[in-house]
Each structure stands twice: as structure tokens, then as C-alpha cells.
Design a protein around this motif. Structure first.
Motif, short mmCIF file in Angstrom:
data_model
loop_
_atom_site.label_atom_id
_atom_site.label_comp_id
_atom_site.label_asym_id
_atom_site.label_seq_id
_atom_site.Cartn_x
_atom_site.Cartn_y
_atom_site.Cartn_z
N GLY A 35 0.79 -1.23 0.00
CA GLY A 35 0.00 0.00 0.00
C GLY A 35 0.82 1.27 0.00
O GLY A 35 0.31 2.36 -0.27
N ALA A 36 2.13 1.15 0.29
CA ALA A 36 2.99 2.34 0.47
C ALA A 36 3.05 3.23 -0.77
O ALA A 36 3.15 4.45 -0.66
CB ALA A 36 4.39 1.91 0.89
N SER A 37 2.97 2.61 -1.96
CA SER A 37 3.13 3.40 -3.20
C SER A 37 1.80 3.93 -3.74
O SER A 37 1.75 4.58 -4.77
CB SER A 37 3.80 2.54 -4.27
N THR A 38 0.69 3.66 -3.03
CA THR A 38 -0.62 4.15 -3.50
C THR A 38 -0.88 5.57 -2.99
O THR A 38 -0.20 6.04 -2.08
CB THR A 38 -1.76 3.24 -2.96
N ALA A 39 -1.88 6.22 -3.58
CA ALA A 39 -2.25 7.57 -3.13
C ALA A 39 -2.62 7.55 -1.65
O ALA A 39 -2.21 8.42 -0.87
CB ALA A 39 -3.42 8.09 -3.97
N TYR A 46 -11.66 8.60 -2.07
CA TYR A 46 -10.68 7.74 -2.75
C TYR A 46 -11.39 6.81 -3.75
O TYR A 46 -10.92 6.62 -4.86
CB TYR A 46 -9.92 6.89 -1.72
N VAL A 47 -12.52 6.25 -3.31
CA VAL A 47 -13.26 5.33 -4.19
C VAL A 47 -13.72 6.08 -5.44
O VAL A 47 -13.60 5.55 -6.56
CB VAL A 47 -14.48 4.70 -3.45
N ASP A 48 -14.20 7.31 -5.28
CA ASP A 48 -14.68 8.09 -6.42
C ASP A 48 -13.56 8.31 -7.45
O ASP A 48 -13.78 8.23 -8.66
CB ASP A 48 -15.26 9.44 -5.97
N ARG A 49 -12.36 8.58 -6.97
CA ARG A 49 -11.21 8.77 -7.88
C ARG A 49 -10.93 7.47 -8.64
O ARG A 49 -10.64 7.48 -9.84
CB ARG A 49 -9.97 9.18 -7.08
N MET A 50 -11.00 6.38 -7.91
CA MET A 50 -10.72 5.06 -8.50
C MET A 50 -11.78 4.73 -9.56
O MET A 50 -11.46 4.30 -10.67
CB MET A 50 -10.77 4.03 -7.37
N LYS A 59 -2.48 -1.02 -5.72
CA LYS A 59 -1.70 -0.80 -6.95
C LYS A 59 -2.52 -1.13 -8.20
O LYS A 59 -3.30 -2.08 -8.20
CB LYS A 59 -0.41 -1.63 -6.91
N GLY A 60 -2.34 -0.32 -9.24
CA GLY A 60 -3.05 -0.52 -10.50
C GLY A 60 -4.54 -0.22 -10.37
O GLY A 60 -4.96 0.63 -9.58
N LYS A 61 -5.32 -0.95 -11.17
CA LYS A 61 -6.78 -0.82 -11.12
C LYS A 61 -7.37 -2.10 -10.55
O LYS A 61 -6.79 -3.17 -10.71
CB LYS A 61 -7.33 -0.63 -12.54
N ASP A 101 -19.66 -2.33 -17.39
CA ASP A 101 -18.31 -1.77 -17.44
C ASP A 101 -18.31 -0.39 -16.79
O ASP A 101 -19.20 0.42 -17.03
CB ASP A 101 -17.86 -1.67 -18.90
N LYS A 102 -17.31 -0.13 -15.94
CA LYS A 102 -17.20 1.18 -15.30
C LYS A 102 -15.77 1.67 -15.52
O LYS A 102 -14.84 1.25 -14.82
CB LYS A 102 -17.50 1.02 -13.80
N ASN A 103 -15.59 2.48 -16.54
CA ASN A 103 -14.25 3.00 -16.87
C ASN A 103 -13.18 1.90 -16.95
O ASN A 103 -12.12 2.00 -16.33
CB ASN A 103 -13.83 4.09 -15.87
N GLY A 104 -13.52 0.86 -17.69
CA GLY A 104 -12.54 -0.22 -17.92
C GLY A 104 -12.49 -1.28 -16.84
O GLY A 104 -11.67 -2.19 -16.89
#
Length: 497
Positions: A42-46, A77-81, A91-93, A156-159
Motif C-alpha cells: 500500500g505504500a506506493s498508493t495515493a 478515494y473510491v470516487d477517484r478510482m 496498486k493498479g486498477k 463496465d465502469k471505466n474499464g
């Protein structure tokens, strides 16, 4: 003679049993490893950067930096994702969003990642394998099995694919089970719940059903339709049906009703799955509680339920929990949920190994008068009252009556009976006695003439089903709350006798 599938099931079950034994015998070490892996990933996530994950070396550090949040608080955070950003909570999607209908937040989008998805599938499989290891029963593996679930159609929600958890899991049924599994894909995709259950009845009637699985209230509807169509109990229709797998609600209030519908008793396995993770499953037939999954990418914290709404409630890990205390369960997961309150309360029935029962929802309680009555207590009280009688209850919910037309306030029980008591008042008194024994605050309020004995309001046949239909929550994973601290459900409830 054993089929090849039956013969292979036992050694496979033994192997899984040994793996589970290994981590369940080393609970603290197992959880520490999970914790370290989560913080590192989790360290490299927003979220990890915002909460200084690089300087977290202990649970105490984590508590200082990461407050407990529910969905609303995590929503930015969820809304950004959901908008398509990467590396936000994990990490990633995500691989998927499990869409759930929140009572306060509207639709919730719960992330499921490449790392978290396998545990949803493995835990359900391992529950069956632990049962095979304990009982030696493999007869059911050659028959047909059904899981009453949501539609597997994904949007589908933004890929990222989006759907109900049970619909997502439907895509992961192992190849060796595909031929055994019902209903068909077409039937599973039917949206209207009643139409779907009718189609399931038609599809399953000619089959050799050996496992039936789902939330008890919805399986009950399926059983009733089977009996309606054939005039026979379920156990006679499906002579080899011998394993019922359920989750989502306490089975005890349904047990007598189910035995009547089936016409005999069958073994059962309880599961504790949620969109946020697969938390526990029943690992022993004669032990109370479900084995907490400590090795599934989930780090658990617990807060005493009666301290939860205080200023700074203590967050403890499994090493400090005690049997019989009501805890709010807080999770951090490899799907990117951090110190997340899922809203459930649990009690430990054992700490060697760690087994839990779900005691209710932190929002679903009655404390209109300071009594703090929880779901487990009302279910137990009802069970005590029907024991040794031929009374059967289909469904119920409880609400406080603060302003009665006359007399003291009371708890009002809305009950739909299959077989009702001759003396409703005496039945209410039996429930009340059990509740007083379980809950000292409730006892004090009755003794001190603050409350009067609970009262029962009878609900018409299929009243709760019609209510759930009227609010668009019939079928799938939807459940009627057992109790509420207000009268939103029962005020203007039209289905009473």
C-alpha cells in the motif's frame, strides 16, 4: 462404488486441512505477515502516501496514522478510482467493483483486486473440503448443486467490470464443477427474482440435487415453490440432497421451518462472505462459530461495540480479543480497504482456533431506552420461545414503540407466523423472559417499570416478501433487518393482520 471425483476429493481435502491447520495454529504470526505485506504493497498508493505508510512499522503506528472509516469516509478515494485513476487504494486498477446497495450511501462500489479475488473462491471451496475431511462424506460431489445468486451479467465502469459479488463469483466456478452446477447461465441472468425462482424450480425438478446453497430466506421461497408444484417435501423430491450451505443471516430462526420443508434434517455449512472479503466459514460440524480466515490477505482489528461511539475507542488485534464480547470488526485488505468498518458485529466463540459468530450490525440495534439489544439476542429469544412447541416463524423484525397510545413504551415485534401460537400473550412473555436473561439493561428497564413486556403484531402471509418487493429489494443478497432503532420499516407497514 466411489466415482473418480469422490475418490480424489478426500486426499485433496486432507491436503487443504493440513494447510489450514498450519496457519490457524500460528494466528499472530500469520496476521503479522498479512499486515506487513499490506503496508508494503500500500505504500506506493495515493492512500499510502497520504497516510505515511513508509513510516508504519507496527500496529500502533497504523492506528496513529489511519483512522477507522466507513464507506462514506473512504468515498473520496473510491470516487477517484471509479473515475479511472490508478494506484489509489491499491496498486493498479481493481479487477471488479462489487456493487452493493448501501442504506445510507446509495450504491457502493467495493473494489475486488487480482490479489483479493482468489480468497473469495478458495474459502467457499475450502469450507466444503473441511466438511469432507471431517465427515468422510463425498456422496454429494457427483450430484447437481445450486447456489441461489445474483445475475452474472457484468457492466463496465471505466474499464473495470461491475456487478453483484455473487454474479462475479459465478465466473470462477472451477471446470470440474461446471457440469454439476445449476441453474443454467440463461436462468441465472433473469433479473426478476420471482420469475427466476420459478425457472430454477423447472430446471432443478428432474435433477439429482445434492447441494443447495444460498441465503435462507430466499432458499425458503425456492423450497416452498417446489412443494407447491409437487405436493412433496424437498427431501423426497431430491432424495440425495444432504448438504445445505448458507450465509448472510443466522440459520437458527429458520431451522425448524427448513426441517419441515425438507422433511428430514440435513448437514449444513455456514459461510461469512461479503463484497469486502470472505471472512470465515464453519470448519467443524459440532463446534459453534466459523473459522476466521487469518491467511486471506485481510488484517483484522476489533473495537468493543459498547465503546464504538466513544471519543477514542481502543483498536485491538486478535491476540487481545476475548470470547463472548460483542466487537465491531474492522478490516484492512489486499483490495485496498484500510481500517474499514463493514458495519458487522461479531463475537468470538473460541480463540484456539479463532472462531466467530456474526452477532448483528452496529447500526441494527435497539437502544431507544439505553438497552442496546442486538440481533443475536432477539434471534436467541425467539428460538428459546419456539423450542419444544410446534410454533414456526417465517420472518420477523423488531422496533421500539416510544409513544404508545396507553401505558409504558415497549419493543414491538412484527412476526409472520407459519404456525402461530394459541396464546400470543404467553408467547410474547416467553420471548421477553429470554431477552431479560440475555440483556441486563433490558432486564433493569422492565424491572424498573421504564418498559412494559414486548408486544407482537402479526404480519400477513408473505407480508415481508411483499414489503421487500415494494422497496425493490426482493431476492439476491438483500436481507430484512432483524431490528431497528427507529420505526422507518414498521410505520405505515401495510401487511399486518
Amino acid at each position: 462404488m466411489l466415482s473418480l471425483k469422490s475418490a480424489l476429493a478426500r486426499p485433496f481435502a486432507k491436503r487443504v486441512y493440513k494447510k489450514i491447520k498450519k496457519w490457524s495454529n500460528n494466528p499472530e504470526k500469520t496476521q503479522q505477515k498479512v499486515f506487513e505485506a499490506l503496508i508494503s504493497n500500500g505504500a506506493s498508493t495515493a492512500f499510502g502516501k497520504d497516510h505515511d505508510f513508509v513510516s508504519i512499522n507496527s500496529h500502533q503506528d497504523f492506528v496513529k496514522r489511519v483512522p477507522v472509516r466507513d464507506y462514506e469516509a473512504l468515498r473520496p478515494y473510491v470516487d477517484r478510482m471509479v473515475a479511472g485513476e490508478e494506484n489509489i487504494l491499491w496498486k493498479g486498477k481493481p479487477l471488479y467493483y462489487a456493487k452493493t446497495s448501501g442504506t445510507t450511501s446509495g450504491a457502493k462500489y467495493i473494489p475486488i483486486t487480482k490479489e483479493s479475488m482468489p480468497s473469495h473462491v478458495e474459502a467457499a471451496r475450502n469450507a466444503i473440503l473441511m466438511y469432507i475431511h471431517e465427515t468422510g462424506n463425498t456422496k454429494f460431489v457427483d450430484g447437481k448443486m445450486i447456489f441461489l445468486q445474483g445475475s452474472p451479467i457484468l457492466n463496465d465502469k471505466n474499464g473495470v467490470k461491475l456487478g453483484r459479488l455473487s454474479g462475479i463469483v459465478a465466473h470462477y466456478v472451477p471446470k470440474y464443477l461446471q457440469k454439476n452446477r445449476l441453474p443454467s447461465w440463461e436462468t441465472n441472468c433473469i433479473d426478476d427474482w420471482e420469475t427466476k425462482v420459478d425457472a430454477i424450480v423447472e430446471e432443478t425438478l428432474p435433477e439429482n440435487m445434492t447441494i443447495i446453497s444460498g441465503i435462507p430466506s430466499w432458499v425458503q421461497m425456492y423450497f416452498e415453490k417446489l412443494i407447491q408444484k409437487t405436493g412433496k417435501p424437498v427431501g423426497e423430491i431430491f432424495k440425495n440432497f444432504n448438504l445445505f450451505i448458507f450465509g448472510g443471516v443466522n440459520y437458527e430462526p429458520y431451522k425448524t421451518k427448513f426441517e419441515n420443508l425438507i422433511g428430514r434434517s440435513v448437514d449444513s455449512i455456514e459461510l461469512y462472505p461479503a463484497s469486502e472479503g470472505f471472512f470465515a466459514f464453519q470448519d467443524r460440524q459440532n463446534e459453534k462459530g466459523m473459522l476466521l480466515q487469518l491467511n486471506s490477505g485481510i488484517f483484522y482489528e476489533f473495537i468493543k461495540a459498547d465503546e464504538f461511539f466513544t471519543e477514542n475507542p481502543e483498536r485491538i488485534t486478535i491476540k487481545d480479543v476475548e470470547v463472548g464480547i460483542n466487537y465491531v470488526m474492522i478490516i484492512s485488505t489486499n483490495a485496498g480497504l484500510w481500517a474499514y468498518n463493514i458495519g458487522d458485529t461479531v463475537q468470538f466463540t473460541s480463540t484456539k482456533p479463532y472462531r466467530v459468530i456474526v452477532s448483528g450490525r452496529i447500526k441494527h440495534f435497539i437502544s431507544a431506552f439505553g438497552e442496546h439489544v442486538i440481533g443475536k439476542e432477539v434471534e436467541q429469544a425467539l428460538q428459546d420461545a419456539v423450542e419444544g412447541t410446534d410454533i414456526t416463524v417465517t420472518e420477523f423484525t423488531v422496533a421500539p414503540q416510544i409513544n404508545p397510545k396507553e401505558g409504558l413504551p415497549y419493543h414491538e415485534w412484527y412476526i409472520e407466523f407459519e404456525n402461530e401460537p394459541e396464546d400470543l400473550k404467553a408467547f410474547a412473555e416467553r420471548i421477553d423472559e429470554s431477552l431479560q436473561k440475555q440483556n441486563v439493561y433490558y432486564f433493569d428497564l422492565i424491572e424498573g417499570n421504564v418498559l412494559q413486556t414486548l408486544k407482537i403484531t402479526k404480519v400477513e402471509k408473505e407480508g415481508f416478501k411483499n414489503y421487500m418487493k415494494s422497496i425493490g429489494k426482493l431476492g439476491g443478497q438483500n436481507k430484512l433487518p432483524r431490528l431497528s432503532n427507529d420505526r422507518k420499516i414498521v410505520d405505515n407497514f401495510p401487511y399486518i393482520i
